[in-house]
Design a protein around this motif. Structure first.
Motif, PDB file in Angstrom:
ATOM      1  N   GLN A  62       0.820  -1.210   0.000  1.00 16.84           N
ATOM      2  CA  GLN A  62       0.000   0.000   0.000  1.00 16.84           C
ATOM      3  C   GLN A  62       0.859   1.268   0.000  1.00 16.84           C
ATOM      4  N   ASP A  63       1.973   1.242   0.728  1.00 15.98           N
ATOM      5  CA  ASP A  63       2.834   2.428   0.766  1.00 15.98           C
ATOM      6  C   ASP A  63       3.503   2.674  -0.586  1.00 15.98           C
ATOM      7  N   THR A  64       3.803   1.596  -1.308  1.00 12.96           N
ATOM      8  CA  THR A  64       4.344   1.758  -2.661  1.00 12.96           C
ATOM      9  C   THR A  64       3.327   2.451  -3.567  1.00 12.96           C
ATOM     10  N   ILE A  65       2.080   2.036  -3.463  1.00 12.22           N
ATOM     11  CA  ILE A  65       1.023   2.643  -4.282  1.00 12.22           C
ATOM     12  C   ILE A  65       0.846   4.118  -3.924  1.00 12.22           C
ATOM     13  N   MET A  66       0.797   4.415  -2.613  1.00  8.51           N
ATOM     14  CA  MET A  66       0.611   5.809  -2.194  1.00  8.51           C
ATOM     15  C   MET A  66       1.788   6.676  -2.609  1.00  8.51           C
ATOM     16  N   ASP A  67       3.005   6.169  -2.434  1.00  8.21           N
ATOM     17  CA  ASP A  67       4.180   6.971  -2.787  1.00  8.21           C
ATOM     18  C   ASP A  67       4.255   7.190  -4.294  1.00  8.21           C
ATOM     19  N   THR A  68       3.847   6.175  -5.064  1.00 15.60           N
ATOM     20  CA  THR A  68       3.812   6.334  -6.521  1.00 15.60           C
ATOM     21  C   THR A  68       2.866   7.468  -6.904  1.00 15.60           C
ATOM     22  N   LEU A  69       1.690   7.493  -6.295  1.00 19.66           N
ATOM     23  CA  LEU A  69       0.722   8.557  -6.595  1.00 19.66           C
ATOM     24  C   LEU A  69       1.254   9.925  -6.190  1.00 19.66           C
ATOM     25  N   ILE A  70       1.845  10.013  -4.994  1.00 15.11           N
ATOM     26  CA  ILE A  70       2.344  11.299  -4.495  1.00 15.11           C
ATOM     27  C   ILE A  70       3.488  11.809  -5.359  1.00 15.11           C
ATOM     28  N   ARG A  71       4.428  10.944  -5.695  1.00 13.32           N
ATOM     29  CA  ARG A  71       5.558  11.380  -6.529  1.00 13.32           C
ATOM     30  C   ARG A  71       5.075  11.784  -7.929  1.00 13.32           C
ATOM     31  N   TYR A  72       4.134  11.033  -8.460  1.00 12.56           N
ATOM     32  CA  TYR A  72       3.574  11.358  -9.781  1.00 12.56           C
ATOM     33  C   TYR A  72       2.903  12.727  -9.756  1.00 12.56           C
ATOM     34  N   LYS A  73       2.058  12.959  -8.748  1.00 13.56           N
ATOM     35  CA  LYS A  73       1.344  14.239  -8.662  1.00 13.56           C
ATOM     36  C   LYS A  73       2.294  15.387  -8.328  1.00 13.56           C
ATOM     37  N   ARG A  74       3.309  15.123  -7.512  1.00 17.55           N
ATOM     38  CA  ARG A  74       4.296  16.165  -7.199  1.00 17.55           C
ATOM     39  C   ARG A  74       5.010  16.598  -8.480  1.00 17.55           C
ATOM     40  N   MET A  75       5.416  15.628  -9.295  1.00 17.84           N
ATOM     41  CA  MET A  75       6.110  15.941 -10.552  1.00 17.84           C
ATOM     42  C   MET A  75       5.179  16.615 -11.553  1.00 17.84           C
ATOM     43  N   ASP A  76       3.872  16.367 -11.387  1.00 14.04           N
ATOM     44  CA  ASP A  76       2.907  16.967 -12.305  1.00 14.04           C
ATOM     45  C   ASP A  76       2.499  18.381 -11.882  1.00 14.04           C
ATOM     46  N   GLY A  77       3.175  18.903 -10.855  1.00 14.18           N
ATOM     47  CA  GLY A  77       2.937  20.297 -10.479  1.00 14.18           C
ATOM     48  C   GLY A  77       1.915  20.503  -9.385  1.00 14.18           C
ATOM     49  N   ASN A  78       1.456  19.404  -8.763  1.00 10.86           N
ATOM     50  CA  ASN A  78       0.477  19.555  -7.685  1.00 10.86           C
ATOM     51  C   ASN A  78       1.148  19.943  -6.372  1.00 10.86           C
ATOM     52  N   ASN A  79       0.371  20.583  -5.517  1.00 10.57           N
ATOM     53  CA  ASN A  79       0.790  20.912  -4.159  1.00 10.57           C
ATOM     54  C   ASN A  79       0.475  19.706  -3.290  1.00 10.57           C
ATOM     55  N   THR A  80       1.450  18.820  -3.130  1.00 11.87           N
ATOM     56  CA  THR A  80       1.176  17.504  -2.566  1.00 11.87           C
ATOM     57  C   THR A  80       1.468  17.422  -1.073  1.00 11.87           C
TER      58      THR A  80
END
Length: 948
Positions: A53-71
């Motif tokens: 589950q932490d791999t899935i969450m970190d993947t989403l957070i890193r993806y959104k962070r790189m996409d310019g979101n305020n994560t």
């Protein structure tokens, strides 16, 4: 870069640098995106479910962070009431020989806080090893001051809204821990037991239709008969319907109890008569409610027989029943009482019989003792009013489940919701904010001072606070907003609530997910007064099981520690880890034997990136995963492949002109092809991540990296880099660097460490500034860079090269031997592609020349391959030793024929076909077809060679 990829040399240092530089913090720019980590138990350590589950969450957070979101990835731990109290109680007993009662409540709580400060951070250290990019400066604990204030605020407001009350009801009671526990803390085990058939005499001379003066009831718990207050029969049962309203004389206690008509009694099951014990069975409790039967509690908190019992009505009023429990049973343990009661029934001639019975027995998952349904005073949340808006939020799509079918599980629970028992008889936890005076009046408030002020109580009126604490799930139900500073309307609340995605397991959809939705929607409103949801998407994961599909458990010895797969562990340490705390020698020996057989060399180090990529690649939506060490090893090889490919790129671009400062660029077909394939991969990867298909994203990245970039493009660059002109070499170097740099950014959310390490070497060559890949933009798809003509042409080249390579393999021709080939049926388009790409074809297929046959010309005896409708011919004359090749084929054909005959005989064996599993039979049929095809191919080769 080092010659070989060694994760241990980079991971810890990189993570420390990321954390110290504050890369995990919200940027304050862009659209907000937040995830609240499911708070792991403070007593726990990272297991495979956490890692998944932490791999899935970190993947989403890193993806959104790189996409310019305020994560924001909010981190924290749960105080884990029962588990933590047990850990510290054991520690106290082992080290000081004391109990918590000897220490006293306040001193014991102080010891727990001391333990947390010293030992309660194991799982947070492990999260760092997994590369979790959480904001550690915001770490919360469900017992910290801020969350404690939120808990008290919620309790008081719910009480004021008449949604919290205190009542005497049936709960799962743990006789060892002396507390109520939730259904999730009950472990149901299949056991072999007994079913006792007991005769209950009918009162007042009444008889059944067949002339008997008794009814026979069947029970797996004879001891509970002391608390029976009725016998139920089905109102449609012709045998007993005339007895409804009559009474029986309950043996041993001589209590008159009624016969009631209720559909709970199954006419087809047993005798059709069911003893009703409303105070000690959940189903009986419902029957008791329907017929207003009294409730008689016969057990103490230790599950021993109460000398007098306790009698109540369903509205909690005490009753006095003149039905004493036999003195010989007073204070007797429940299981000893069972034996004594059965013996008394047998002595009185009332034991109809005993039969073996397979049954499911509830155990406390912490204490390991049989759970007893017990009538106790507890605090409850009136859940039904809270459930309606929570159901509507999912019905209206404000909250979506992924996969969608888990909505059905959510609704099934919510439509049959029961009031929630929120009190626990523990010392560690949020103490219930309720006080009592000497007369037993209850006052609820945030603290004692507020209670006295609110109710105008004089200082000389003694108040005592409720001894119970709140269920751990109560504080975690407030997690999405309490962690952001509520009840204050903080800036974080305004920015990051509601959160975006919740990642959790299906087993706590009701215990946690539903309760978060209910609590959040009741307390959190937007500026227009509309209820807020706690999250917009619930991504539900399956369980990680072992390679055989069994659930991982310590008792089975099949638990895998993700940290061991990252760092490796030797065999003896692994054996000790799995057997060290087991109390049963035989079980320990069995687990040791299995461990030595499964991991004869221990577990090698694979690194975090390989583990994360494996978990993502296996994350098919919502399904359980059978763990596969071979796949982990395969993805470690994938990391090595990426590392070595990157070294090739760097060796051919560092200290060279890569087009960063201008200059003529002459891109090859391969350059244009890989650029198009890269952007198609970017598009696919984004689509998969946006749809929570982490498995498809991982597979897409693997396919592009291994097959397109490493196996083909790097090889296709060699003719240009070794023989091309300056403009061609500059263009290929630029493409090598830009493709690898974009690929690293695309892979970063899944494999953070290796991508960061390589990127820091590649980025300057691509003229990109920045300290970390995680702060770069995730690659964007550009359809203008997808040159379909180049893609089609290069795919044609690949088919040509593969065709020649296959012929080499079939004819056992050395890969280094130059060949002359003929082509047949070459259209104008085929001819163009050959002319344009002769350099690639000659280099990649190791060809001396390509001769195009005239229309109708057959050519010599050759091995052939097709490229579309064009045929490639490799003449065999002179390339092979005819006699040696015929001998080789004869040997291979003989083996294939024997294999075919053996498999055909097995499938012709009626005994085998009737008894073997279907999967085994199908496998044999597949093998038979493989042998048949091999025989035909070998015969064709033999005929061709004989014609030379």
């Amino acid at each position: 870069m080092d010659k070989t990829f060694n994760p241990q040399n980079i991971e810890t240092q990189l993570y420390q640098e990321w954390e110290e530089k504050g890369y995990f913090k919200p940027s304050g720019k862009g659209e907000a995106y937040s995830i609240m980590i499911p708070p792991p138990n403070v007593t726990g350590s990272l297991h495979m479910g956490h890692a998944f589950q932490d791999t899935i969450m970190d993947t989403l957070i890193r993806y959104k962070r790189m996409d310019g979101n305020n994560t924001l990835w909010q981190v924290g731990t749960d105080h884990a009431g029962i588990a933590t109290q047990m850990v510290v109680e054991r520690k106290l007993a082992n080290e000081e020989g004391k109990t918590r009662h000897e220490l006293g409540r306040e001193s014991f709580i102080d010891r727990i806080w001391d333990w947390k400060a010293e030992s309660g951070g194991t799982i947070t250290k492990q999260l760092r090893r997994l590369g979790a990019s959480v904001d550690w400066d915001r770490e919360r604990f469900t017992m910290d001051d801020g969350l404690s204030e939120a808990v008290k605020e919620v309790f008081v407001r719910l009480y004021q809204d008449d949604l919290i009350y205190r009542g005497k009801r049936l709960v799962n009671w743990d006789p060892k821990l002396h507390t109520a526990i939730s259904d999730l803390e009950v472990e149901n085990k299949d056991k072999k037991g007994n079913m006792w058939h007991l005769r209950y005499p009918l009162a007042d001379g009444v008889t059944t239709k067949d002339g008997k003066n008794y009814l026979v009831v069947a029970t797996t718990r004879p001891e509970t008969m002391l608390g029976d207050t009725g016998v139920a029969v089905n109102p449609e049962d012709e045998r007993y319907k005339d007895l409804i309203g009559k009474e029986i004389i309950l043996p041993l206690v001589n209590r008159r109890i009624p016969i009631v008509g209720d559909e709970h009694a199954d006419m087809e099951k047993g005798t059709g008569c069911v003893k009703i014990t409303p105070a000690h069975d959940f189903n009986d409790n419902e029957v008791g409610k329907r017929h207003q039967l009294p409730m008689i509690n016969i057990f103490s908190i230790d599950a021993a027989i109460l000398p007098a019992g306790e009698s109540y009505t369903f509205d909690g009023k005490e009753l006095t029943l003149d039905a004493p429990i036999p003195e010989s049973l007073h204070n007797m343990d429940r299981f000893e009482a069972r034996k004594a009661i059965v013996a008394s029934f047998e002595e009185a001639g009332l034991l109809e019989g005993i039969e073996d019975n397979a049954m499911t027995v509830p155990y406390g998952d912490r204490s390991g003792v049989v759970i007893e349904p017990l009538l106790t005073d507890q605090w409850y949340v009136r859940v039904a009013p809270l459930a309606e808006p929570a159901k509507k939020a999912v019905e209206d799509g404000e909250i979506q489940f992924v996969p969608k079918q888990y909505e059905n599980m959510y609704f099934s629970w919510m439509n049959d919701i029961q009031d929630w028992c929120i009190s626990r008889q523990l010392w560690w936890g949020h103490r219930i904010p309720a006080w009592y005076d000497a007369e037993g009046n209850v006052y609820v408030g945030r603290d004692e001072a507020e209670v006295r002020n609110e109710h105008k109580l004089a200082d000389d009126i003694a108040l005592s606070q409720d001894e119970d604490v709140l269920d751990t799930w109560f504080s975690s139900a407030l997690w999405t907003f309490s962690t952001l500073g509520w009840p204050e309307n903080t800036e974080d609340m305004q920015v990051f609530h509601p959160s975006n995605t919740l990642v959790t397991g299906f087993d706590i959809i009701f215990f946690w997910v539903a309760r978060m939705i209910m609590m959040t929607m009741h307390f959190i409103k937007d500026e227009n007064g509309k209820s807020q949801v706690p999250f917009k998407t619930v991504y539900v994961t399956g369980l990680i099981r072992d390679e055989h599909g069994d659930k991982m458990s310590k008792s089975k010895g099949n638990v895998l520690d993700p940290i061991d797969m990252i760092d490796g562990i030797d065999l003896e340490s692994l054996v000790e880890k799995r057997t060290g705390n087991l109390m049963q020698p035989q079980l320990a020996q069995k687990i040791e034997k299995n461990t030595r057989k499964t991991f004869p060399g221990g577990i090698e180090a694979h690194g975090t990136d390989a583990l994360r990529f494996t978990l993502a690649a296996m994350a098919s939506t919502g399904r359980d995963i059978n763990w596969d060490m071979n796949r982990l090893e395969g993805y470690r090889n994938f990391c090595n492949k990426l590392w070595n490919a990157s070294r090739y790129v760097l060796m051919n671009t560092e200290e060279h002109d890569c087009g960063a400062n201008g200059g003529e660029l002459e891109f090859s077909l391969a350059d244009r092809w890989i650029q198009g394939q890269l952007h198609k991969t970017i598009k696919q990867c984004r689509q998969h991540l946006d749809a929570y298909r982490f498995d498809l994203a991982a597979n897409t990245l693997y396919e592009f990296t291994w097959n397109q970039f490493c196996d083909w493009y790097l090889e296709l660059t060699k003719p240009v880099l070794f023989k091309g002109n300056e403009a061609q070499q500059r263009a290929t170097r630029k493409t090598l660097v830009s493709t690898l740099e974009a690929l690293l950014r695309m892979m970063h959310p899944l494999m953070p460490y290796i991508t960061e390490t390589i990127w820091r070497n590649v980025a300057p060559l691509a003229n990109i500034e920045g300290d970390s890949i995680m702060l770069q933009a995730y690659p964007a798809y550009d359809e203008n860079l997808v040159n379909q003509q180049a893609i089609d042409d290069l795919e044609w080249v690949k088919q040509f090269v593969v065709g020649v390579r296959n012929i080499r393999g079939e004819m056992d021709i050395s890969p280094s031997k130059p060949l002359s080939v003929l082509v047949k049926n070459a259209s104008g388009e085929h001819q163009r592609r050959m002319d344009d790409n002769m350099t690639f074809l000659q280099a990649m297929a190791k060809l001396e020349e390509i001769t195009v046959l005239a229309e109708g010309e057959k050519g010599p005896a050759s091995s052939t391959a097709l490229v579309g409708d064009m045929e490639i011919l490799v003449p065999m004359a002179g390339l092979i030793d005819k006699d040696a090749e015929l001998a080789r084929i004869a040997k291979a054909l003989d083996k294939a024929e024997k294999d075919f005959a053996r498999t055909e005989g097995k499938l012709g064996n009626e005994k085998f076909v009737n008894n073997a599993p279907e999967a085994v039979i199908n496998k044999e049929r597949e093998k038979l077809e493989e042998f048949r095809v091999a025989m035909e191919k070998l015969k064709e080769q033999k005929a061709t060679i004989e014609s030379l």
